[in-house]
Structures are given as structure tokens and as C-alpha cells.
Scaffold this motif. Structure first.
Motif, PDB file in Angstrom:
ATOM      1  N   LEU A 141       0.804  -1.224   0.000  1.00 56.03           N
ATOM      2  CA  LEU A 141       0.000   0.000   0.000  1.00 56.03           C
ATOM      3  C   LEU A 141       0.840   1.279   0.000  1.00 56.03           C
ATOM      4  CD1 LEU A 141      -3.054  -0.891   2.299  1.00 56.03           C
ATOM      5  CD2 LEU A 141      -2.879  -0.939  -0.189  1.00 56.03           C
ATOM      6  N   PRO A 142       1.922   1.357   0.788  1.00 54.42           N
ATOM      7  CA  PRO A 142       2.750   2.572   0.719  1.00 54.42           C
ATOM      8  C   PRO A 142       3.399   2.789  -0.647  1.00 54.42           C
ATOM      9  CG  PRO A 142       3.197   1.390   2.751  1.00 54.42           C
ATOM     10  CD  PRO A 142       2.354   0.479   1.908  1.00 54.42           C
ATOM     11  N   ASN A 143       3.555   1.708  -1.428  1.00 52.07           N
ATOM     12  CA  ASN A 143       4.197   1.834  -2.733  1.00 52.07           C
ATOM     13  C   ASN A 143       3.214   2.035  -3.880  1.00 52.07           C
ATOM     14  OD1 ASN A 143       7.339   1.280  -2.808  1.00 52.07           O
ATOM     15  ND2 ASN A 143       6.489   0.035  -1.157  1.00 52.07           N
ATOM     16  N   LYS A 145       0.654   4.520  -3.624  1.00 56.21           N
ATOM     17  CA  LYS A 145      -0.119   5.674  -3.169  1.00 56.21           C
ATOM     18  C   LYS A 145      -0.894   6.361  -4.300  1.00 56.21           C
ATOM     19  CE  LYS A 145       2.537   6.786   0.981  1.00 56.21           C
ATOM     20  NZ  LYS A 145       3.440   7.781   1.640  1.00 56.21           N
ATOM     21  N   PRO A 146      -0.285   6.588  -5.496  1.00 58.65           N
ATOM     22  CA  PRO A 146      -1.070   7.222  -6.573  1.00 58.65           C
ATOM     23  C   PRO A 146      -2.296   6.395  -6.971  1.00 58.65           C
ATOM     24  CG  PRO A 146       1.266   7.343  -7.067  1.00 58.65           C
ATOM     25  CD  PRO A 146       1.123   6.441  -5.884  1.00 58.65           C
ATOM     26  N   SER A 147      -2.125   5.086  -7.100  1.00 55.60           N
ATOM     27  CA  SER A 147      -3.252   4.223  -7.442  1.00 55.60           C
ATOM     28  C   SER A 147      -4.287   4.214  -6.325  1.00 55.60           C
ATOM     29  CB  SER A 147      -2.771   2.791  -7.694  1.00 55.60           C
ATOM     30  OG  SER A 147      -1.877   2.741  -8.775  1.00 55.60           O
ATOM     31  N   LEU A 148      -3.812   4.211  -5.097  1.00 54.63           N
ATOM     32  CA  LEU A 148      -4.687   4.210  -3.937  1.00 54.63           C
ATOM     33  C   LEU A 148      -5.529   5.482  -3.890  1.00 54.63           C
ATOM     34  CD1 LEU A 148      -5.551   2.936  -1.246  1.00 54.63           C
ATOM     35  CD2 LEU A 148      -3.570   4.006  -0.188  1.00 54.63           C
ATOM     36  N   LEU A 149      -4.868   6.626  -4.061  1.00 56.09           N
ATOM     37  CA  LEU A 149      -5.588   7.901  -4.037  1.00 56.09           C
ATOM     38  C   LEU A 149      -6.525   8.035  -5.225  1.00 56.09           C
ATOM     39  CD1 LEU A 149      -2.710  10.272  -2.860  1.00 56.09           C
ATOM     40  CD2 LEU A 149      -4.692   9.513  -1.545  1.00 56.09           C
ATOM     41  N   LEU A 217      -1.979  13.324  -9.938  1.00 55.77           N
ATOM     42  CA  LEU A 217      -1.432  12.109  -9.315  1.00 55.77           C
ATOM     43  C   LEU A 217      -0.784  11.208 -10.353  1.00 55.77           C
ATOM     44  CD1 LEU A 217      -4.299  11.219  -6.810  1.00 55.77           C
ATOM     45  CD2 LEU A 217      -1.995  11.948  -6.221  1.00 55.77           C
ATOM     46  N   LYS A 221       3.116  10.125 -10.742  1.00 56.53           N
ATOM     47  CA  LYS A 221       3.469   8.714 -10.770  1.00 56.53           C
ATOM     48  C   LYS A 221       4.435   8.422 -11.923  1.00 56.53           C
ATOM     49  CE  LYS A 221       1.442   4.088 -11.080  1.00 56.53           C
ATOM     50  NZ  LYS A 221       0.183   3.312 -11.231  1.00 56.53           N
TER      51      LYS A 221
END
Length: 225
Positions: A141-143, A145-149, A217, A221
């Protein structure tokens, strides 16, 4: 319905979108992780199933959700009997429908991001004795972040803009299911174009801000990729 500007439909839309986004994040993270790691022959069928809301007309999805969530159906009757919940023409029903309708908009960005994480990073985590759970939450998850957001933002915005599914399952009940998109539709029916313009411009501005955020974002990325 009283004509004139009313902030309540927007507050209801944002409340619905916020709860939907949180629920879909909780559901989608483990499923996206599973799909990103599996090579099973059933994977395309699962992906197609969860992606159906993207291609199905909202009225079709809304109709079948109305049928299945009604207390006359086995599922709806069971939920009402066990949990005491009516899922037709209620906020809870609209929430269930929104989660189903917006599911792929959360799942796909997460899965795409997880699939791009280098295998060596996963192997290093496992070599250090990290469990799959710890690897997911402290490495993956920390790696991404752009996809997560992106998933969070798009899911929230998509839920705010829902119309067909919400109308079919929830109708238009003031303070319960009358979200902003339905309010605009009713204002047009009343020929109150002035208020409809105000509502629409607010959603246009919101949509533009969302898209700008997503593109920023994505550019960041690519710049760090």
C-alpha cells in the motif's frame, strides 16, 4: 418538493459517497491483492463480474437490485427478518446499491497498482519474515499511493454523480434518498432552470477538481516511475 436551492441533497450525496468509499476500500484491498497475485483460470471471470457495473446501463442494474433487495425476494426478506432493515427506498438500500455500482472504480486502480509492484520487493519482504498481511499493509500500500488515491477519489466522485441506480432503488425521499443528481432532475421537471443551473455548476466544478487531482497524481506517478 419545494423549489429553490437546498443544501441537503449535496450533504446527503457527500455522506453517501464517503461511506461508500470507506466500505469499498475495506472490501477492495484484500480482493485486489488476491487478484493481483493469482494466475487462476477463474480470474478473468471474477474480473468481468466485478466490472459489470461499468458497462451495464444503470437502470438495468438498478432494476435487478430493486428486485433482489425487495422484502418480497428471498435475500431482501432474509435481511429484513434478521437485521430489521428495509433496503428499498431507504438510505441503507441506496448505500448497498452504491457499493455495487462503484465497486470497479475502487478495485481496478488498486489491482493495477499492486500488479506493478516489483516482485523483488515482495520477495525481500517475505525473506525478512513478514507475513502476507504485513507485506500488504506495510510494503504494498505505501508503494501504490497514486493508485490508492486515484481509487479513493474516483469512487467518491462516481458515487456523488450517481443517478439511475439511486433513483431505481431509493426513489426521491427528502433527507433520505434525494441526492443532488436526483434533485437536478426534479428541478428540470419543475422548469426551475435557475436552481438546476446552480446545482449543476456545483457538480461540474466538483467533477473538474476531481479530474485535475487524478491527472496530477498520474503525472507525478510517471515522473517518479
Amino acid at each position: 418538493m419545494n423549489s429553490g436551492f437546498d443544501i441537503q441533497p449535496f450533504l446527503l450525496s457527500f455522506r453517501l459517497a464517503a461511506i461508500t468509499t470507506v466500505m469499498l476500500f475495506i472490501i477492495s484491498v484484500p480482493l485486489a491483492w488476491k487478484l493481483s497475485q493469482t494466475r487462476s483460470r477463474s480470474k478473468p471471470f471474477v474480473e468481468a463480474l466485478v466490472s459489470m457495473p461499468i458497462v451495464l446501463p444503470p437502470t438495468v442494474l438498478g432494476f435487478y437490485l430493486l428486485v433482489f433487495l425487495s422484502d418480497r425476494s428471498p435475500l431482501g426478506g432474509f435481511i429484513k427478518e434478521v437485521l430489521g432493515l428495509d433496503l428499498v427506498f431507504t438510505f441503507e438500500g441506496v448505500l448497498v446499491a452504491s457499493c455495487i455500482y462503484s465497486f470497479p472504480f475502487m478495485l481496478q486502480p488498486l489491482q493495477s497498482g499492486m500488479e506493478q509492484v516489483p516482485v523483488k520487493l515482495l520477495e525481500a519482504s517475505y525473506t525478512l519474515g513478514k507475513s502476507k498481511f504485513n507485506t500488504l499493509f506495510h510494503v504494498i500500500l505505501p508503494n501504490i499511493k497514486p493508485s490508492l488515491l486515484t481509487g479513493l477519489i474516483i469512487t467518491f466522485a462516481h458515487t456523488v454523480g450517481e443517478f439511475g441506480v439511486v433513483l431505481m432503488v431509493g426513489g426521491s425521499i427528502q433527507g433520505e434518498t434525494r441526492v443532488a443528481s436526483i434533485a437536478i432532475y426534479e428541478l428540470v421537471e419543475l422548469l426551475d432552470y435557475r436552481t438546476a443551473h446552480i446545482y449543476s455548476l456545483i457538480l461540474i466544478a466538483f467533477s473538474f477538481i476531481v479530474l485535475v487531482s487524478v491527472y496530477i497524481l498520474n503525472h507525478r506517478k510517471r515522473g517518479t516511475g
